[in-house]
Design a protein around this motif. Structure first.
Motif, PDB file in Angstrom:
ATOM      1  N   PRO A   5      42.073 159.985  14.984  1.00 40.89           N
ATOM      2  CA  PRO A   5      41.505 161.141  15.703  1.00 40.89           C
ATOM      3  C   PRO A   5      41.181 162.262  14.723  1.00 40.89           C
ATOM      4  CG  PRO A   5      43.530 160.388  16.749  1.00 40.89           C
ATOM      5  CD  PRO A   5      43.399 159.630  15.472  1.00 40.89           C
ATOM      6  N   VAL A   6      40.061 162.904  14.998  1.00 38.66           N
ATOM      7  CA  VAL A   6      39.571 163.926  14.079  1.00 38.66           C
ATOM      8  C   VAL A   6      40.609 165.030  13.873  1.00 38.66           C
ATOM      9  CG1 VAL A   6      37.852 165.755  13.880  1.00 38.66           C
ATOM     10  CG2 VAL A   6      37.154 163.452  14.532  1.00 38.66           C
ATOM     11  N   SER A   7      41.308 165.375  14.933  1.00 38.53           N
ATOM     12  CA  SER A   7      42.229 166.516  14.828  1.00 38.53           C
ATOM     13  C   SER A   7      43.405 166.229  13.900  1.00 38.53           C
ATOM     14  CB  SER A   7      42.741 166.886  16.222  1.00 38.53           C
ATOM     15  OG  SER A   7      43.416 165.757  16.754  1.00 38.53           O
ATOM     16  N   GLU A   8      43.645 164.940  13.604  1.00 36.83           N
ATOM     17  CA  GLU A   8      44.766 164.616  12.737  1.00 36.83           C
ATOM     18  C   GLU A   8      44.359 164.498  11.280  1.00 36.83           C
ATOM     19  OE1 GLU A   8      46.937 161.230  14.086  1.00 36.83           O
ATOM     20  OE2 GLU A   8      47.028 162.002  16.143  1.00 36.83           O
ATOM     21  N   LEU A   9      43.058 164.608  11.029  1.00 38.77           N
ATOM     22  CA  LEU A   9      42.597 164.465   9.646  1.00 38.77           C
ATOM     23  C   LEU A   9      42.919 165.725   8.846  1.00 38.77           C
ATOM     24  CD1 LEU A   9      39.056 162.886  10.138  1.00 38.77           C
ATOM     25  CD2 LEU A   9      41.147 161.739   9.409  1.00 38.77           C
ATOM     26  N   SER A  10      43.216 165.505   7.556  1.00 40.72           N
ATOM     27  CA  SER A  10      43.349 166.667   6.675  1.00 40.72           C
ATOM     28  C   SER A  10      41.951 167.201   6.390  1.00 40.72           C
ATOM     29  CB  SER A  10      44.013 166.256   5.358  1.00 40.72           C
ATOM     30  OG  SER A  10      43.091 165.551   4.560  1.00 40.72           O
ATOM     31  N   PHE A  11      41.929 168.389   5.843  1.00 42.15           N
ATOM     32  CA  PHE A  11      40.616 168.985   5.571  1.00 42.15           C
ATOM     33  C   PHE A  11      39.795 168.063   4.677  1.00 42.15           C
ATOM     34  CE2 PHE A  11      37.716 171.462   3.016  1.00 42.15           C
ATOM     35  CZ  PHE A  11      37.053 172.191   3.993  1.00 42.15           C
ATOM     36  N   GLU A  12      40.458 167.570   3.632  1.00 39.33           N
ATOM     37  CA  GLU A  12      39.736 166.739   2.663  1.00 39.33           C
ATOM     38  C   GLU A  12      39.221 165.457   3.305  1.00 39.33           C
ATOM     39  OE1 GLU A  12      42.129 165.647  -0.614  1.00 39.33           O
ATOM     40  OE2 GLU A  12      40.437 165.339  -1.957  1.00 39.33           O
ATOM     41  N   GLU A  13      40.060 164.825   4.124  1.00 37.02           N
ATOM     42  CA  GLU A  13      39.644 163.593   4.800  1.00 37.02           C
ATOM     43  C   GLU A  13      38.466 163.868   5.731  1.00 37.02           C
ATOM     44  OE1 GLU A  13      43.843 161.118   5.204  1.00 37.02           O
ATOM     45  OE2 GLU A  13      43.402 162.738   6.623  1.00 37.02           O
ATOM     46  N   ALA A  14      38.585 164.984   6.475  1.00 31.39           N
ATOM     47  CA  ALA A  14      37.533 165.326   7.435  1.00 31.39           C
ATOM     48  C   ALA A  14      36.223 165.592   6.714  1.00 31.39           C
ATOM     49  CB  ALA A  14      37.943 166.559   8.252  1.00 31.39           C
ATOM     50  N   MET A  15      36.332 166.257   5.581  1.00 28.77           N
ATOM     51  CA  MET A  15      35.131 166.585   4.796  1.00 28.77           C
ATOM     52  C   MET A  15      34.478 165.291   4.303  1.00 28.77           C
ATOM     53  SD  MET A  15      34.113 169.696   4.099  1.00 28.77           S
ATOM     54  CE  MET A  15      33.134 170.666   2.976  1.00 28.77           C
ATOM     55  N   ALA A  16      35.300 164.393   3.804  1.00 23.19           N
ATOM     56  CA  ALA A  16      34.769 163.126   3.283  1.00 23.19           C
ATOM     57  C   ALA A  16      34.128 162.327   4.413  1.00 23.19           C
ATOM     58  CB  ALA A  16      35.883 162.326   2.625  1.00 23.19           C
ATOM     59  N   ALA A  17      34.784 162.333   5.599  1.00 21.92           N
ATOM     60  CA  ALA A  17      34.239 161.602   6.740  1.00 21.92           C
ATOM     61  C   ALA A  17      32.900 162.198   7.150  1.00 21.92           C
ATOM     62  CB  ALA A  17      35.229 161.658   7.894  1.00 21.92           C
ATOM     63  N   LEU A  18      32.822 163.512   7.110  1.00 24.40           N
ATOM     64  CA  LEU A  18      31.578 164.191   7.502  1.00 24.40           C
ATOM     65  C   LEU A  18      30.452 163.805   6.535  1.00 24.40           C
ATOM     66  CD1 LEU A  18      30.099 166.154   9.292  1.00 24.40           C
ATOM     67  CD2 LEU A  18      31.022 168.047   7.960  1.00 24.40           C
ATOM     68  N   GLU A  19      30.795 163.776   5.224  1.00 24.67           N
ATOM     69  CA  GLU A  19      29.786 163.374   4.232  1.00 24.67           C
ATOM     70  C   GLU A  19      29.259 161.976   4.543  1.00 24.67           C
ATOM     71  OE1 GLU A  19      29.081 164.726   0.915  1.00 24.67           O
ATOM     72  OE2 GLU A  19      30.745 166.102   0.476  1.00 24.67           O
ATOM     73  N   THR A  20      30.180 161.084   4.900  1.00 25.28           N
ATOM     74  CA  THR A  20      29.786 159.697   5.190  1.00 25.28           C
ATOM     75  C   THR A  20      28.856 159.665   6.395  1.00 25.28           C
ATOM     76  OG1 THR A  20      31.998 159.121   4.457  1.00 25.28           O
ATOM     77  CG2 THR A  20      30.729 157.388   5.523  1.00 25.28           C
ATOM     78  N   VAL A  21      29.236 160.408   7.433  1.00 29.60           N
ATOM     79  CA  VAL A  21      28.427 160.422   8.664  1.00 29.60           C
ATOM     80  C   VAL A  21      27.024 160.929   8.369  1.00 29.60           C
ATOM     81  CG1 VAL A  21      28.148 161.677  10.827  1.00 29.60           C
ATOM     82  CG2 VAL A  21      30.334 160.598  10.294  1.00 29.60           C
ATOM     83  N   VAL A  22      26.958 162.034   7.606  1.00 27.39           N
ATOM     84  CA  VAL A  22      25.642 162.609   7.295  1.00 27.39           C
ATOM     85  C   VAL A  22      24.811 161.616   6.492  1.00 27.39           C
ATOM     86  CG1 VAL A  22      24.493 164.409   5.976  1.00 27.39           C
ATOM     87  CG2 VAL A  22      26.392 164.996   7.445  1.00 27.39           C
ATOM     88  N   GLY A  23      25.490 160.975   5.517  1.00 30.01           N
ATOM     89  CA  GLY A  23      24.791 159.992   4.683  1.00 30.01           C
ATOM     90  C   GLY A  23      24.211 158.866   5.527  1.00 30.01           C
ATOM     91  N   GLN A  24      25.003 158.381   6.494  1.00 25.49           N
ATOM     92  CA  GLN A  24      24.540 157.278   7.343  1.00 25.49           C
ATOM     93  C   GLN A  24      23.341 157.706   8.174  1.00 25.49           C
ATOM     94  OE1 GLN A  24      28.218 156.441   9.347  1.00 25.49           O
ATOM     95  NE2 GLN A  24      28.470 154.477   8.299  1.00 25.49           N
ATOM     96  N   LEU A  25      23.448 158.926   8.727  1.00 22.62           N
ATOM     97  CA  LEU A  25      22.357 159.413   9.583  1.00 22.62           C
ATOM     98  C   LEU A  25      21.092 159.603   8.765  1.00 22.62           C
ATOM     99  CD1 LEU A  25      23.870 161.971  12.092  1.00 22.62           C
ATOM    100  CD2 LEU A  25      22.736 159.809  12.567  1.00 22.62           C
ATOM    101  N   GLU A  26      21.273 160.105   7.548  1.00 21.60           N
ATOM    102  CA  GLU A  26      20.090 160.388   6.724  1.00 21.60           C
ATOM    103  C   GLU A  26      19.401 159.108   6.278  1.00 21.60           C
ATOM    104  OE1 GLU A  26      20.804 164.728   4.752  1.00 21.60           O
ATOM    105  OE2 GLU A  26      21.614 162.997   3.716  1.00 21.60           O
ATOM    106  N   ARG A  27      20.183 158.068   6.091  1.00 22.13           N
ATOM    107  CA  ARG A  27      19.564 156.808   5.689  1.00 22.13           C
ATOM    108  C   ARG A  27      18.681 156.265   6.804  1.00 22.13           C
ATOM    109  NH1 ARG A  27      23.913 153.558   4.930  1.00 22.13           N
ATOM    110  NH2 ARG A  27      25.211 155.267   4.189  1.00 22.13           N
ATOM    111  N   GLY A  28      19.020 156.638   8.045  1.00 23.83           N
ATOM    112  CA  GLY A  28      18.128 156.329   9.165  1.00 23.83           C
ATOM    113  C   GLY A  28      18.136 154.872   9.577  1.00 23.83           C
ATOM    114  N   ASP A  29      19.144 154.111   9.135  1.00 24.90           N
ATOM    115  CA  ASP A  29      19.152 152.703   9.509  1.00 24.90           C
ATOM    116  C   ASP A  29      20.184 152.422  10.603  1.00 24.90           C
ATOM    117  OD1 ASP A  29      21.345 153.167   8.027  1.00 24.90           O
ATOM    118  OD2 ASP A  29      20.932 151.684   6.466  1.00 24.90           O
ATOM    119  N   VAL A  30      20.571 153.489  11.301  1.00 21.89           N
ATOM    120  CA  VAL A  30      21.552 153.313  12.363  1.00 21.89           C
ATOM    121  C   VAL A  30      20.798 153.228  13.691  1.00 21.89           C
ATOM    122  CG1 VAL A  30      23.675 154.250  13.318  1.00 21.89           C
ATOM    123  CG2 VAL A  30      23.027 154.806  10.993  1.00 21.89           C
ATOM    124  N   ALA A  31      21.290 152.367  14.566  1.00 20.13           N
ATOM    125  CA  ALA A  31      20.662 152.254  15.886  1.00 20.13           C
ATOM    126  C   ALA A  31      20.771 153.591  16.626  1.00 20.13           C
ATOM    127  CB  ALA A  31      21.352 151.156  16.694  1.00 20.13           C
TER     128      ALA A  31
END
Lengths: 79, 518
Positions: A5-31
């Protein structure tokens, strides 16, 4: 990490997860459905990070110790 | 009175002291003047009687001062005095009136000179290292964004101010200061206790447990920083389960706690920088991530919408697919009936035209015309043939008429030629027989003539007349000098050659003379 769950993530983990999400969206290959889910997760992660950043309050206390054990705190002033 | 008056009054206003009073006065002066002194010197003789007090001397090359460390202090000394050790002693001067002695009561003793301390430090470092306390594998990562930061340092002074200031700049946090003396003998045990104390806090307890600990102290001499080299501190730092940053002294000072800490900061300010990220930078990063998130999802939708529109545009309407085909069908169908009857009419008409021409007399007319033409051509061919035959016959006749006379002429001419040639042949044969004998005769005559001439010209005729030819070594000799040089002479007469023995005249002459010599 995606399962935690997002609320249990540390700041660093949450930041890294956010980077991953943005990267995936920007690549545009997600359904489309997945991209909306990703966006929602990204928004939650961003809110979590922003919340952690907003809690940037200074609080300085002095430990009162007895026999090497902390028994209480005293607000430090003038520092 | 006179007597008394006459008597000189010796130093009447000088007070008199008892020995004890004087001793007490000296003691007060000494203690007042030298209440706290630091003395550098070499430790002399050391004795430690059963009382537990330490008696020793401090000396240099000219003087000696007796020194005492009372039992209560002796246990707290950083180093035990040993004879020959160079030390810096801290204490107070006092006197011992019982023996008219002055002495130094030493409360603190430190090895003097960096060399001695460094040697000790190195020895301790090696021992702790051998235990694995400085093993890099033990080091824990510093949390990226700690919520609570524990600082072990003096609550007064520049160090805590520097740390708080830098934390405030970067990311204001909850800071717990565990106040400790940062030099002196209480430094090491209290710093160690503070590290252990922070670790002993329960997560979620009444006092927040720090996520990271900073142990900090400003710069100072090696002795000032000594507490952070103590084993008790190093062990506490190594055992800390909370990640620990050490920031003791200046960048160039290295204390043993630095080796045991998870990170070593060159200054307290740098420790604060290691402990927290910059909040504004994080906010900016987060904003940009947010923007990219929106863009990313927006672009995904936009691209799909665009693609849908493009595809929809390319997709034709269903009726459009059949329209033109229907139209073509209609057109074709409408023309089908008319076209058929029209084609029948047209074919019929051309058939009629042909059929009209197909009548028997047409054939007869054509036959008659062809027969007439044939007859005409055969008549003309016969006449032509006859004429060419006549012409050829005439030519043959005239040619055969001319043939006979020509043949007779040719025979006569060839007979004539034959006769003439035979005559010429006979003449030539006659000349051929005569030619060789004629030639032979003239040649033999010429030979006789030449031989005669040779005989008259040759020297043989001369020899007959009494002349002789002399040969020397096969060559004709014409002078005496040449004859003397030769080894073999021959004389040719008319009837042969006479051989002369080699050099007969000279040898004949010399021999007898030489012979007489023997």
């Amino acid at each position: 990490m995606a399962d935690k769950p997002v609320s249990e993530l540390s700041f660093e983990e949450a930041m890294a997860a956010l980077e991953t999400v943005v990267g995936q969206l920007e690549r545009g290959d997600v359904a489309l459905e997945a991209s909306i889910a990703l966006y929602e997760r990204g928004a939650a992660l961003k809110a979590h990070c922003a919340g952690l950043l907003a809690k940037a309050e200074e609080k300085v206390e002095l430990i009162r110790a007895q026999e090497g054990r902390a028994v209480g705190t005293t607000p430090a002033e003038g520092l | 009175m006179d007597l008394l008056d006459d008597t000189p009054e010796p130093r009447s206003n000088q007070p008199e002291f008892t020995v004890s009073e004087l001793s007490g006065a000296v003691k007060r002066v000494i203690e007042g003047e030298f209440g706290l002194v630091r003395v550098r010197g070499e430790v002399g003789r050391v004795s430690r009687p059963a009382s537990g007090h330490l008696y020793y001397d401090l000396k240099d090359d000219r003087s000696v001062i007796a020194a005492i460390t009372w039992k209560g202090q002796a246990g707290k000394l950083a180093v035990m005095p040993e004879e020959g050790m160079e030390v810096i002693a801290t204490g107070r001067m006092t006197t011992f009136p019982g023996q008219s002695k002055y002495q130094l009561i030493i409360e603190d003793l430190a090895p003097a000179g960096a060399g001695a301390l460094m040697a000790m430090l190195e020895k301790r470092r090696a021992a702790l290292n051998a235990e694995g306390l400085f093993d890099p594998a033990r080091k824990k990562p510093i949390p990226y964004l700690p919520q609570v930061i524990g600082v072990v340092t003096s609550p007064s002074g520049a160090v805590i101010r520097d740390i708080l200031h830098r934390l405030r700049d970067r990311f204001p946090r909850h800071v717990l200061i565990w106040p400790v003396p940062v030099q002196g003998e209480k430094c090491a045990p209290e710093v160690a206790a503070a590290i252990r104390g922070f670790n002993a806090l329960e997560p979620g307890g009444p006092i927040a447990r720090p996520d990271v600990i900073i142990v900090a102290r400003g710069g100072g001499s090696l002795e000032d920083l000594w507490g952070f080299n103590e084993e008790i501190v190093v062990r506490a730092a190594a055992a800390s389960r909370i990640p620990l940053i050490s920031a003791v002294g200046h960048e160039t000072d290295t204390t043993l706690i630095d080796h045991a800490a998870d990170r070593r900061a060159p200054t307290p300010t740098a420790a604060a920088e290691m402990a927290v990220p910059v909040r504004l930078e994080l906010l900016a990063t987060l904003d940009s991530l947010q923007a990219r998130l929106m863009q990313g999802v927006g672009r995904g939708v936009m691209l799909r919408g665009q693609r849908l529109r493009d595809l929809a545009r390319a997709l034709p309407r269903p009726e459009a697919l059949t329209q033109s085909a229907t139209q073509r069908l209609d057109t074709a169908a409408s023309r089908l009936g008319g076209a058929l009857s029209l084609a029948v009419v047209r074919k019929h008409r051309s058939f009629d035209a042909l059929a009209a021409k197909m009548q028997p007399n047409a054939l007869q007319t054509m036959l008659a015309r062809r027969g007439a033409a044939l007859q005409d051509q055969s008549t003309r061919a016969k006449a032509l043939l006859d004429r060419r035959l006549d012409r050829a016959r005439d030519r043959l006749q005239s040619l055969s008429a001319r043939l006979a006379p020509t043949l007779t002429n040719l025979a006569a001419r060839s007979a004539r030629d034959n006769t003439r040639q035979r005559e010429a042949l006979e003449k030539l044969a006659q000349r051929l027989d005569a030619a060789p004998s004629l030639r032979l005769k003239s040649l033999s005559e010429r030979l006789d003539r030449l031989d005669r001439m040779r005989q008259t010209l040759g020297h043989h005729e001369t020899l007959k007349r009494g002349f002789a030819v002399v040969y020397a070594d096969g060559q004709v000799v014409t002078s005496k000098a040449a004859a003397e040089k030769s080894s073999h002479l021959e004389i040719e007469f008319q009837d042969g050659r006479l051989s002369l023995s080699p050099r007969p005249p000279r040898k004949a002459k010399d021999a007898p003379e030489q012979g007489s010599l023997f």
